[in-house]
Design an enzyme around this catalytic site. Structure first.
Site, PDB file in Angstrom:
ATOM      1  N   ALA A  78       0.820  -1.220   0.000  1.00 53.33           N
ATOM      2  CA  ALA A  78       0.000   0.000   0.000  1.00 53.33           C
ATOM      3  C   ALA A  78       0.851   1.266   0.000  1.00 53.33           C
ATOM      4  O   ALA A  78       0.325   2.373   0.033  1.00 53.33           O
ATOM      5  CB  ALA A  78      -0.926   0.014   1.210  1.00 53.33           C
ATOM      6  N   GLY A  79       2.169   1.110  -0.044  1.00 54.74           N
ATOM      7  CA  GLY A  79       3.065   2.272  -0.056  1.00 54.74           C
ATOM      8  C   GLY A  79       3.139   2.892  -1.448  1.00 54.74           C
ATOM      9  O   GLY A  79       2.497   2.419  -2.395  1.00 54.74           O
ATOM     10  N   GLY A 109       4.867   0.439  -3.892  1.00 57.76           N
ATOM     11  CA  GLY A 109       3.986  -0.735  -4.012  1.00 57.76           C
ATOM     12  C   GLY A 109       2.760  -0.448  -4.860  1.00 57.76           C
ATOM     13  O   GLY A 109       2.324  -1.290  -5.663  1.00 57.76           O
ATOM     14  N   ARG A 116      12.961   6.730   7.789  1.00 58.67           N
ATOM     15  CA  ARG A 116      13.671   7.425   8.865  1.00 58.67           C
ATOM     16  C   ARG A 116      12.717   8.437   9.499  1.00 58.67           C
ATOM     17  O   ARG A 116      12.110   9.249   8.804  1.00 58.67           O
ATOM     18  CB  ARG A 116      14.881   8.161   8.275  1.00 58.67           C
ATOM     19  CG  ARG A 116      15.810   8.736   9.319  1.00 58.67           C
ATOM     20  CD  ARG A 116      16.772   9.701   8.664  1.00 58.67           C
ATOM     21  NE  ARG A 116      17.715   9.005   7.788  1.00 58.67           N
ATOM     22  CZ  ARG A 116      18.978   8.747   8.107  1.00 58.67           C
ATOM     23  NH1 ARG A 116      19.448   9.114   9.255  1.00 58.67           N
ATOM     24  NH2 ARG A 116      19.771   8.131   7.257  1.00 58.67           N
ATOM     25  N   ASN A 159      15.217  -1.752  10.305  1.00 61.43           N
ATOM     26  CA  ASN A 159      14.964  -2.478   9.064  1.00 61.43           C
ATOM     27  C   ASN A 159      15.555  -3.880   9.106  1.00 61.43           C
ATOM     28  O   ASN A 159      14.979  -4.815   8.553  1.00 61.43           O
ATOM     29  CB  ASN A 159      15.476  -1.676   7.867  1.00 61.43           C
ATOM     30  CG  ASN A 159      14.458  -0.615   7.496  1.00 61.43           C
ATOM     31  OD1 ASN A 159      13.305  -0.926   7.229  1.00 61.43           O
ATOM     32  ND2 ASN A 159      14.865   0.639   7.537  1.00 61.43           N
ATOM     33  N   GLY A 185      13.453  -1.871  -0.457  1.00 63.60           N
ATOM     34  CA  GLY A 185      13.410  -1.091   0.787  1.00 63.60           C
ATOM     35  C   GLY A 185      14.812  -0.807   1.300  1.00 63.60           C
ATOM     36  O   GLY A 185      15.671  -1.687   1.329  1.00 63.60           O
ATOM     37  N   ASN A 186      15.041   0.430   1.707  1.00 62.69           N
ATOM     38  CA  ASN A 186      16.396   0.846   2.109  1.00 62.69           C
ATOM     39  C   ASN A 186      16.701   0.569   3.576  1.00 62.69           C
ATOM     40  O   ASN A 186      15.788   0.581   4.395  1.00 62.69           O
ATOM     41  CB  ASN A 186      16.551   2.346   1.828  1.00 62.69           C
ATOM     42  CG  ASN A 186      16.905   2.554   0.373  1.00 62.69           C
ATOM     43  OD1 ASN A 186      17.723   1.833  -0.174  1.00 62.69           O
ATOM     44  ND2 ASN A 186      16.261   3.530  -0.246  1.00 62.69           N
ATOM     45  N   ASP A 200      19.271   3.463 -10.341  1.00 62.71           N
ATOM     46  CA  ASP A 200      20.487   4.254 -10.525  1.00 62.71           C
ATOM     47  C   ASP A 200      21.036   4.034 -11.934  1.00 62.71           C
ATOM     48  O   ASP A 200      21.459   4.967 -12.615  1.00 62.71           O
ATOM     49  CB  ASP A 200      21.539   3.846  -9.483  1.00 62.71           C
ATOM     50  CG  ASP A 200      20.948   3.837  -8.079  1.00 62.71           C
ATOM     51  OD1 ASP A 200      20.487   4.895  -7.638  1.00 62.71           O
ATOM     52  OD2 ASP A 200      20.920   2.757  -7.450  1.00 62.71           O
ATOM     53  N   ARG A 253      18.816   5.793 -14.438  1.00 58.56           N
ATOM     54  CA  ARG A 253      19.032   7.245 -14.343  1.00 58.56           C
ATOM     55  C   ARG A 253      20.310   7.634 -15.088  1.00 58.56           C
ATOM     56  O   ARG A 253      20.343   8.626 -15.814  1.00 58.56           O
ATOM     57  CB  ARG A 253      19.162   7.651 -12.874  1.00 58.56           C
ATOM     58  CG  ARG A 253      17.861   7.658 -12.112  1.00 58.56           C
ATOM     59  CD  ARG A 253      18.112   7.756 -10.605  1.00 58.56           C
ATOM     60  NE  ARG A 253      16.870   8.006  -9.887  1.00 58.56           N
ATOM     61  CZ  ARG A 253      16.753   7.920  -8.567  1.00 58.56           C
ATOM     62  NH1 ARG A 253      17.799   7.578  -7.820  1.00 58.56           N
ATOM     63  NH2 ARG A 253      15.594   8.169  -7.983  1.00 58.56           N
ATOM     64  N   HIS A 279      23.440   1.062  -3.079  1.00 57.97           N
ATOM     65  CA  HIS A 279      22.375   1.953  -3.517  1.00 57.97           C
ATOM     66  C   HIS A 279      22.312   3.091  -2.507  1.00 57.97           C
ATOM     67  O   HIS A 279      21.502   3.106  -1.581  1.00 57.97           O
ATOM     68  CB  HIS A 279      21.033   1.216  -3.575  1.00 57.97           C
ATOM     69  CG  HIS A 279      19.879   2.166  -3.772  1.00 57.97           C
ATOM     70  ND1 HIS A 279      19.701   2.884  -4.916  1.00 57.97           N
ATOM     71  CD2 HIS A 279      18.864   2.528  -2.952  1.00 57.97           C
ATOM     72  CE1 HIS A 279      18.620   3.643  -4.804  1.00 57.97           C
ATOM     73  NE2 HIS A 279      18.100   3.444  -3.615  1.00 57.97           N
TER      74      HIS A 279
HETATM   75  P1  NDP Z   1       7.904   3.934  -0.553  1.00 58.60           P
HETATM   76  O1  NDP Z   1       6.997   2.951  -1.196  1.00 58.60           O
HETATM   77  O2  NDP Z   1       8.074   5.282  -1.187  1.00 58.60           O
HETATM   78  O3  NDP Z   1       9.361   3.316  -0.363  1.00 58.60           O
HETATM   79  C1  NDP Z   1       9.524   2.016   0.137  1.00 58.60           C
HETATM   80  C2  NDP Z   1      10.990   1.734   0.348  1.00 58.60           C
HETATM   81  O4  NDP Z   1      11.668   1.758  -0.883  1.00 58.60           O
HETATM   82  C3  NDP Z   1      11.698   2.741   1.264  1.00 58.60           C
HETATM   83  O5  NDP Z   1      12.575   2.014   2.098  1.00 58.60           O
HETATM   84  C4  NDP Z   1      12.473   3.564   0.294  1.00 58.60           C
HETATM   85  O6  NDP Z   1      13.652   4.053   0.852  1.00 58.60           O
HETATM   86  C5  NDP Z   1      12.840   2.518  -0.715  1.00 58.60           C
HETATM   87  N1  NDP Z   1      13.389   2.989  -1.984  1.00 58.60           N
HETATM   88  C6  NDP Z   1      14.378   2.365  -2.655  1.00 58.60           C
HETATM   89  N2  NDP Z   1      14.694   3.018  -3.760  1.00 58.60           N
HETATM   90  C7  NDP Z   1      13.915   4.075  -3.804  1.00 58.60           C
HETATM   91  C8  NDP Z   1      13.800   5.126  -4.720  1.00 58.60           C
HETATM   92  N3  NDP Z   1      14.551   5.223  -5.777  1.00 58.60           N
HETATM   93  N4  NDP Z   1      12.879   6.057  -4.510  1.00 58.60           N
HETATM   94  C9  NDP Z   1      12.110   5.988  -3.422  1.00 58.60           C
HETATM   95  N5  NDP Z   1      12.190   5.009  -2.504  1.00 58.60           N
HETATM   96  C10 NDP Z   1      13.085   4.067  -2.685  1.00 58.60           C
HETATM   97  O7  NDP Z   1       7.516   4.158   0.965  1.00 58.60           O
HETATM   98  P2  NDP Z   1       6.099   4.309   1.640  1.00 58.60           P
HETATM   99  O8  NDP Z   1       6.396   4.795   3.015  1.00 58.60           O
HETATM  100  O9  NDP Z   1       5.128   5.001   0.762  1.00 58.60           O
HETATM  101  O10 NDP Z   1       5.582   2.816   1.713  1.00 58.60           O
HETATM  102  C11 NDP Z   1       6.172   1.851   2.502  1.00 58.60           C
HETATM  103  C12 NDP Z   1       5.095   0.877   2.867  1.00 58.60           C
HETATM  104  O11 NDP Z   1       5.711  -0.217   3.470  1.00 58.60           O
HETATM  105  C13 NDP Z   1       4.077   1.447   3.838  1.00 58.60           C
HETATM  106  O12 NDP Z   1       2.794   1.202   3.325  1.00 58.60           O
HETATM  107  C14 NDP Z   1       4.329   0.633   5.113  1.00 58.60           C
HETATM  108  O13 NDP Z   1       3.137   0.379   5.812  1.00 58.60           O
HETATM  109  C15 NDP Z   1       4.914  -0.610   4.522  1.00 58.60           C
HETATM  110  N6  NDP Z   1       5.739  -1.445   5.385  1.00 58.60           N
HETATM  111  C16 NDP Z   1       5.536  -2.778   5.235  1.00 58.60           C
HETATM  112  C17 NDP Z   1       6.252  -3.671   5.962  1.00 58.60           C
HETATM  113  C18 NDP Z   1       5.935  -5.101   5.771  1.00 58.60           C
HETATM  114  O14 NDP Z   1       5.339  -5.446   4.760  1.00 58.60           O
HETATM  115  N7  NDP Z   1       6.307  -5.941   6.713  1.00 58.60           N
HETATM  116  C19 NDP Z   1       7.281  -3.241   6.915  1.00 58.60           C
HETATM  117  C20 NDP Z   1       7.459  -1.821   6.974  1.00 58.60           C
HETATM  118  C21 NDP Z   1       6.717  -0.968   6.204  1.00 58.60           C
HETATM  119  P3  NDP Z   1      13.778   5.545   1.476  1.00 58.60           P
HETATM  120  O15 NDP Z   1      12.889   5.554   2.687  1.00 58.60           O
HETATM  121  O16 NDP Z   1      15.230   5.638   1.790  1.00 58.60           O
HETATM  122  O17 NDP Z   1      13.333   6.481   0.404  1.00 58.60           O
END
Ligand code: NDP
Length: 326
Positions: A14-15, A18, A93, A106, A131-132, A160, A163, A188
């Site tokens: 749902a992020g 995602g 963060r 993480n 995920g980072n 990367d 890009r 990354h």
């Molecule tokens: P995003 O979908 O925007 O990002 C998700 C992850 O991808 C982050 O760690 C982000 O790192 C990373 N990432 C890697 N490359 C890139 C890039 N080029 N650009 C942007 N992000 C990048 O985050 P949201 O917060 O919108 O969504 C995260 C979802 O994950 C939430 O819905 C949360 O509830 C869920 N979640 C699920 C878990 C699980 O399934 N067990 C555990 C924890 C969270 P960075 O933060 O450094 O940008």
């Protein structure tokens, strides 16, 4: 349930990423237009309602290849019989959080998921960590999955890579499809090394046509800091391009890279180029028959050595930071 359906797990369904990724996967962009798929979407419990909305939208697309959608907050359900997994969900963060705290928060998530993959997924599962900190998260998941081939855990540096390809294409007045053999080395993160020494434009080496000053002072920092530039412009981090790169990574791993080209993937080092075995490091690779192969014997000049050393040092420090979970 039909045996010829591929199960694709996406965490953080749902992020932002995602939300882009699920629809492209569901439309058949990973396994191709003939392969039926089932989506397994994992979220944390508070995000399950939002995830239900994603499922409703996926239903509304009436995708011909999409057999079923499972939504869950239980990793053991999400990874059951998974053929491939996109590990996107990660803890962002928060204010006042130190880098080490973020790494550990993480690490906890990815060790749970590694164990669950080990217990529930197909043994030949292909895992891509987005995920980072992606490289180190991939290392943690892999170390917690002793029954899965460690080569099957990878981290994404394809964004990367893409890009960098696009920047070179613009500079050369060319199209990104004409640009081949570029490399992202290392982590990354801002220490990654985008290397164009072997890069070709329409079959011709580009390095001699590129101003060295532009390469060092403009190109490398632009690629390294592109994520921050997008946040500044858009007010939100890159999501669609990250999802697109995740599709490219998994597609090429499964279906093979194009002839006379390579790509960049964060993979377990086998000691190539002096990188300590086991570290998840971005290398130039080709893919064939579902396997990746690190390109060997490229010359490493003094500048490249320095850049590779810096990103390797950062990765080794990250590994030290999570040693207790390995
Ligand atoms: P995003 O979908 O925007 O990002 C998700 C992850 O991808 C982050 O760690 C982000 O790192 C990373 N990432 C890697 N490359 C890139 C890039 N080029 N650009 C942007 N992000 C990048 O985050 P949201 O917060 O919108 O969504 C995260 C979802 O994950 C939430 O819905 C949360 O509830 C869920 N979640 C699920 C878990 C699980 O399934 N067990 C555990 C924890 C969270 P960075 O933060 O450094 O940008």
């Amino acid at each position: 349930m039909s045996h010829d359906v591929k199960n694709i797990a996406i965490t953080g369904g749902a992020g932002q990423i995602g939300y882009q990724l699920a629809f492209r996967v569901a439309s058949g962009q990973v396994y191709g237009p003939k392969q039926k798929i089932r989506l397994h979407l994992l979220e944390i419990t508070p995000a399950l309602s939002a995830l239900e909305g994603v499922k409703m939208e996926l239903d509304d697309c009436a995708f011909p290849l999409l057999e079923d959608i499972v939504t869950t907050d239980n990793p053991d359900v999400a990874f059951t019989n998974a053929d491939c997994a996109f590990l996107v969900g990660a803890r962002p963060r928060s204010a006042g959080m130190e880098r080490k705290d973020l790494l550990l928060a993480n690490a906890e998530i990815f060790s749970v998921q590694g164990k669950s993959i080990n217990a529930n997924a197909k043994k030949e599962i292909k895992v891509l960590v987005v995920g980072n900190p992606a490289n180190t998260n991939a290392l943690i998941a892999r170390e917690n999955a002793p029954d899965i081939n460690p080569r099957n855990f990878t981290a994404m540096t394809r964004l990367d890579h893409n890009r960098a390809v696009s920047q070179i294409a613009h500079r050369m007045g060319s199209h990104s499809s004409d640009i081949k053999q570029l490399i992202i080395w290392g982590n990354h993160s801002a220490t990654q090394y985008p290397d164009i020494r072997f890069c070709q434009n329409k079959g011709k080496t580009v390095i001699n046509d590129i101003d060295h000053d532009w390469y060092i002072k403009n190109f490398i920092p632009t690629v390294q800091q592109r994520g921050a530039a997008i946040i500044k412009a858009r007010g939100a981090s890159s999501a669609a391009s990250a999802a697109s790169a995740a599709i490219d990574h998994m597609h090429d791993w499964i279906n093979g890279t194009e002839e006379k080209n390579w790509t960049s993937m964060g993979v377990m080092s086998d000691g190539s180029y002096g990188i300590e075995e086991g570290v998840v490091f971005s290398f130039p690779v080709t893919c064939k028959n579902g396997e990746y192969h690190i390109i060997q014997d490229l010359e490493i000049d003094a500048f490249s050595q320095e850049m590779i050393h810096a990103t390797n040092k950062e990765l080794r420090e990250e590994r030290e930071g999570v040693a207790s979970l390995l």
